[in-house]
Motif scaffolding. Structure first.
Motif, PDB file in Angstrom:
ATOM      1  N   LYS A 180       0.864  -1.184   0.000  1.00 51.62           N
ATOM      2  CA  LYS A 180       0.000   0.000   0.000  1.00 51.62           C
ATOM      3  C   LYS A 180       0.902   1.236   0.000  1.00 51.62           C
ATOM      4  CE  LYS A 180      -3.879  -2.342   0.697  1.00 51.62           C
ATOM      5  NZ  LYS A 180      -4.643  -2.431   1.902  1.00 51.62           N
ATOM      6  N   TYR A 187      -1.066   4.985   3.944  1.00 53.82           N
ATOM      7  CA  TYR A 187      -1.653   4.060   4.916  1.00 53.82           C
ATOM      8  C   TYR A 187      -0.892   4.054   6.240  1.00 53.82           C
ATOM      9  CZ  TYR A 187      -4.532   2.112   1.163  1.00 53.82           C
ATOM     10  OH  TYR A 187      -5.433   1.956   0.140  1.00 53.82           O
ATOM     11  N   ARG A 191      -2.567 -12.957   5.360  1.00 50.88           N
ATOM     12  CA  ARG A 191      -3.769 -13.312   4.590  1.00 50.88           C
ATOM     13  C   ARG A 191      -4.005 -14.821   4.657  1.00 50.88           C
ATOM     14  NH1 ARG A 191      -5.913  -9.390   0.719  1.00 50.88           N
ATOM     15  NH2 ARG A 191      -6.698 -11.116  -0.496  1.00 50.88           N
ATOM     16  N   CYS A 237     -10.351  -7.484  -1.253  1.00 50.79           N
ATOM     17  CA  CYS A 237     -11.058  -7.437   0.027  1.00 50.79           C
ATOM     18  C   CYS A 237     -11.271  -8.851   0.555  1.00 50.79           C
ATOM     19  CB  CYS A 237     -12.399  -6.759  -0.197  1.00 50.79           C
ATOM     20  SG  CYS A 237     -13.457  -6.788   1.241  1.00 50.79           S
TER      21      CYS A 237
HETATM   22  C1  HEM Z   1     -19.529  -3.527   0.887  1.00 48.88           C
HETATM   23  C2  HEM Z   1     -18.560  -3.739   1.731  1.00 48.88           C
HETATM   24  C3  HEM Z   1     -17.102  -3.679   1.422  1.00 48.88           C
HETATM   25  C4  HEM Z   1     -16.437  -3.047   0.398  1.00 48.88           C
HETATM   26  C5  HEM Z   1     -17.039  -2.214  -0.723  1.00 48.88           C
HETATM   27  C6  HEM Z   1     -15.029  -3.313   0.581  1.00 48.88           C
HETATM   28  C7  HEM Z   1     -14.044  -2.864  -0.274  1.00 48.88           C
HETATM   29  C8  HEM Z   1     -12.693  -3.101  -0.097  1.00 48.88           C
HETATM   30  C9  HEM Z   1     -11.649  -2.590  -0.951  1.00 48.88           C
HETATM   31  C10 HEM Z   1     -11.868  -1.720  -2.182  1.00 48.88           C
HETATM   32  C11 HEM Z   1     -10.466  -3.009  -0.444  1.00 48.88           C
HETATM   33  C12 HEM Z   1      -9.068  -2.687  -0.975  1.00 48.88           C
HETATM   34  C13 HEM Z   1      -8.568  -1.487  -0.215  1.00 48.88           C
HETATM   35  C14 HEM Z   1      -7.134  -1.139  -0.474  1.00 48.88           C
HETATM   36  O1  HEM Z   1      -6.486  -1.692  -1.353  1.00 48.88           O
HETATM   37  O2  HEM Z   1      -6.656  -0.276   0.246  1.00 48.88           O
HETATM   38  C15 HEM Z   1     -10.748  -3.774   0.741  1.00 48.88           C
HETATM   39  C16 HEM Z   1      -9.784  -4.349   1.532  1.00 48.88           C
HETATM   40  C17 HEM Z   1     -10.068  -5.001   2.700  1.00 48.88           C
HETATM   41  N1  HEM Z   1     -11.308  -5.330   3.186  1.00 48.88           N
HETATM   42 FE1  HEM Z   1     -13.091  -4.814   2.380  1.00 48.88          FE
HETATM   43  N2  HEM Z   1     -14.858  -4.080   1.688  1.00 48.88           N
HETATM   44  C18 HEM Z   1     -16.088  -4.346   2.227  1.00 48.88           C
HETATM   45  C19 HEM Z   1     -16.366  -5.101   3.338  1.00 48.88           C
HETATM   46  C20 HEM Z   1     -15.432  -5.723   4.113  1.00 48.88           C
HETATM   47  C21 HEM Z   1     -15.724  -6.554   5.249  1.00 48.88           C
HETATM   48  C22 HEM Z   1     -17.122  -6.888   5.729  1.00 48.88           C
HETATM   49  C23 HEM Z   1     -14.527  -6.936   5.784  1.00 48.88           C
HETATM   50  C24 HEM Z   1     -14.246  -7.816   6.962  1.00 48.88           C
HETATM   51  C25 HEM Z   1     -15.059  -8.658   7.491  1.00 48.88           C
HETATM   52  C26 HEM Z   1     -13.477  -6.349   4.964  1.00 48.88           C
HETATM   53  C27 HEM Z   1     -12.129  -6.505   5.189  1.00 48.88           C
HETATM   54  C28 HEM Z   1     -11.144  -5.996   4.372  1.00 48.88           C
HETATM   55  C29 HEM Z   1      -9.717  -6.113   4.659  1.00 48.88           C
HETATM   56  C30 HEM Z   1      -9.084  -6.766   5.878  1.00 48.88           C
HETATM   57  C31 HEM Z   1      -9.049  -5.497   3.604  1.00 48.88           C
HETATM   58  C32 HEM Z   1      -7.532  -5.345   3.428  1.00 48.88           C
HETATM   59  C33 HEM Z   1      -6.999  -6.496   2.611  1.00 48.88           C
HETATM   60  C34 HEM Z   1      -5.528  -6.314   2.260  1.00 48.88           C
HETATM   61  O3  HEM Z   1      -5.064  -5.193   2.195  1.00 48.88           O
HETATM   62  O4  HEM Z   1      -4.841  -7.319   2.019  1.00 48.88           O
HETATM   63  N3  HEM Z   1     -14.064  -5.633   3.954  1.00 48.88           N
HETATM   64  N4  HEM Z   1     -12.113  -3.820   0.925  1.00 48.88           N
END
Ligand code: HEM
Length: 542
Positions: free
Chosen positions: A132, A136, A159, A480
């Motif tokens: 990132k 961040y 992960r 995600c």
């Molecule tokens: C509609 C709901 C959600 C949307 C639109 C969404 C969208 C995203 C997006 C776009 C990213 C990438 C962000 C980045 O690269 O900085 C992300 C990463 C992530 N999301 Fe979601 N998310 C949602 C719900 C959730 C839920 C419910 C959880 C956990 C239970 C979650 C956990 C995570 C985690 C831990 C990451 C980081 C993954 C990584 O960097 O390896 N998200 N999410």
């Protein structure tokens, strides 16, 4: 007398005797001077390198489209013009005017926005571009080294450990909690149905999505924490995220020393300490419960609690034992922060869309009646896991909502090299940024992009579309991890609410089908939100 004279000592020149410890002071002063000198040299070297990188970036993006820059501030004034509430509009305007690839200078920080699906695919799937961007780092005091902030090999390790505990089989267990919180939400709407008044539903979406997340991620016992406890936890999260965005849009506060001098620093420290204390106490408690559950005799099976949270599963798993307490704390906080806000914001946008498009709500209600039965008694029957896959139109409504309102609209990667498939060069040191509002409204991929049309996601209309032209959950090695979780939660919430209530716009004149949803005013904090709140009315269906 000779002898006496010989005995008389010649006057001795006075020796300047050093006071005790003077030698030590001298050495100390020398050390101090050397340290200061070294530090100055180090700072000078850093400044030289930063300046060299800055010049390199300037040279490389000289021909990249972007707004004219001012000395020192770059394009910061264009971005923050009008205040925080206008940042989203300003950014969308800049990208629309200069995109598809655009450079924006936030002071000395260079953002390279990408909206061409080829670039998006290249960056999202690259194994090299998985770190990132340094933005961040600002989240680190809040989230610690959880998935959102980690980079390199560590992120792969985490992960691998975290993802099995969010596997679909495990999510089945969570549906019960999603359902209970959705029913509580619906009960809360009864009072609004009684008085028929217009109210802002967005805070309720946050409250109940957070309640579901607290129980399924951290501990099912938080069921009893009560509204007050949840609101307090939600307040900490919200406060910390506001500070995060405050720093991002004021790049001089990315510097920790300068940020310490700002009025927001104390608030940040307090909320972070509160979140840490709360999470750590639960981990200690869980470890004790786990130890107490271990069978005394090897032939006895371990006693398993009826409902289990992510934390129970991960502590119990082979993978999870590889995480230290602080790593576990950071992952739990990360899942809560990333999961609750995003789901809540999506839910509030779905409700807003349905309030403005009664034709779409009618079609959705028809699907719900087909799947659950349309009587008053059916409306009270809980949603089951087996029924959820049949809610195909609802799934398309959620997808189309996330196309028009991607709740995480911008996210970034570090850029370690100098080129992109669309032919543009993004220099080392830039913040490579996905701009979803532009990606999701490219008319070549999305005809009439301002029209809300869930059927775009019908299989026959999706084939041939570039797979990286739609990215609400990101993609590739940093996608995600909560995507399935979010879709399940949203389906349960929307299905439960719509089986009991019709959602209406604030005034009847707004209820015209075809009203331009694309004109709804948006602001961005960490996620996006409707300016002025999601103002709706509700009416009982039965
Ligand atoms: C509609 C709901 C959600 C949307 C639109 C969404 C969208 C995203 C997006 C776009 C990213 C990438 C962000 C980045 O690269 O900085 C992300 C990463 C992530 N999301 Fe979601 N998310 C949602 C719900 C959730 C839920 C419910 C959880 C956990 C239970 C979650 C956990 C995570 C985690 C831990 C990451 C980081 C993954 C990584 O960097 O390896 N998200 N999410």
């Amino acid at each position: 007398m000779q002898v006496e004279g010989a005995l008389v000592r010649a006057p001795v020149a006075p020796v300047a005797l050093a006071p005790p410890g003077a030698g030590v002071v001298g050495v100390g002063a020398l050390l101090l001077a050397t340290t200061v000198l070294l530090l100055l040299l180090l700072l000078a070297e850093r400044a030289r390198r930063a300046y060299r990188d800055y010049l390199h970036m300037h040279k490389v993006v000289a021909d990249m489209p972007g707004p004219p820059t001012l000395p020192l501030v770059g394009n910061l004034l264009d971005v923050v013009a009008g205040g925080d509430d206008y940042i989203y509009d300003n950014i969308c305007r800049l990208v629309a005017r200069h995109g598809p690839t655009v450079r924006v200078w936030l002071g000395p920080e260079l953002v390279v926005g990408i909206t061409d699906p080829r670039d998006v695919e290249f960056v999202a799937t690259s194994q090299e571009l998985i770190d990132k961007s340094p933005f961040y780092g600002v989240l680190e005091p809040l989230l610690g080294l959880g998935l959102s902030c980690l980079g390199g090999q560590e992120v792969r390790r985490h992960r691998k450990i975290v993802m099995p505990s969010l596997h679909l089989d495990i999510l089945h267990d969570f549906v019960d909690t999603f359902r209970r919180e959705a029913l509580r939400f619906a009960d809360r709407l009864e009072q609004h149905a009684d008085d028929g008044e217009v109210f802002d539903v967005a805070p309720l979406c946050v409250e109940y999505s957070l309640a579901a997340a607290l129980q399924t991620i951290m501990s099912t016992e938080l069921d009893d924490a009560g509204d007050e406890g949840r609101r307090e936890f939600g307040g900490w999260l919200q406060g910390a995220m506001d500070v995060f965005m405050y720093r991002v849009w004021r790049p001089w506060f990315l510097n920790d020393t300068l940020f310490r001098l700002s009025g927001r620093h104390d608030q940040y420290v307090r909320t972070t300490a509160a979140l840490n204390g709360f999470t750590e106490a639960i981990i200690v408690d869980k470890r004790q419960q786990l130890a107490a559950r271990k069978p005394s005799d090897a032939t006895e099976a371990p006693r398993r609690p009826r409902r289990r949270a992510f934390l129970d599963n991960i502590l119990d798993s082979e993978e999870g034992s590889a995480l230290t307490d602080s790593e576990l704390r950071d992952e739990v906080k990360t899942l809560l922060c990333t999961g609750a806000e995003t789901s809540a914001s999506t839910l509030s946008f779905v409700l807003m869309v349905l309030s403005l498009r009664q034709d779409i709500q009618d079609r959705l209600v028809q699907e719900l009646d087909d799947v659950f039965g349309g009587d008053a008694a059916d409306a009270a029957r809980p949603v089951t896991m087996e029924e959820l896959p049949h809610l195909q139109y609802l799934e398309r409504v959620i997808k189309e909502t996330l196309r028009m309102f991607p709740v995480l609209p911008f996210f970034t990667r570090s850029c370690p090299r100098d080129w992109l498939p669309s032919g543009h060069t993004a220099p080392r040191g830039a913040h490579l940024t996905f701009f979803l509002p532009a990606l999701h409204s490219d008319p070549r991929v999305w005809p009439e992009p301002r029209r809300f049309d869930p059927d775009r996601f019908l299989p026959e209309r999706s084939c041939g579309r570039h797979p990286f032209s739609y990215l609400p959950f990101s993609a590739g090695p940093r996608n995600c991890v909560g995507q399935r979780y979010a879709m399940l939660l949203l389906k349960v919430e929307v299905a439960t609410l719509l089986r009991r209530f019709r959602v209406l716009a604030p005034d009847d004149t707004a209820d015209v089908p075809g009203r331009d949803i694309a004109d709804v005013p948006i602001k961005v904090t960490l996620v996006i939100a409707v300016k002025g709140g999601v103002r709706i009315r509700v009416q009982r269906r039965h």
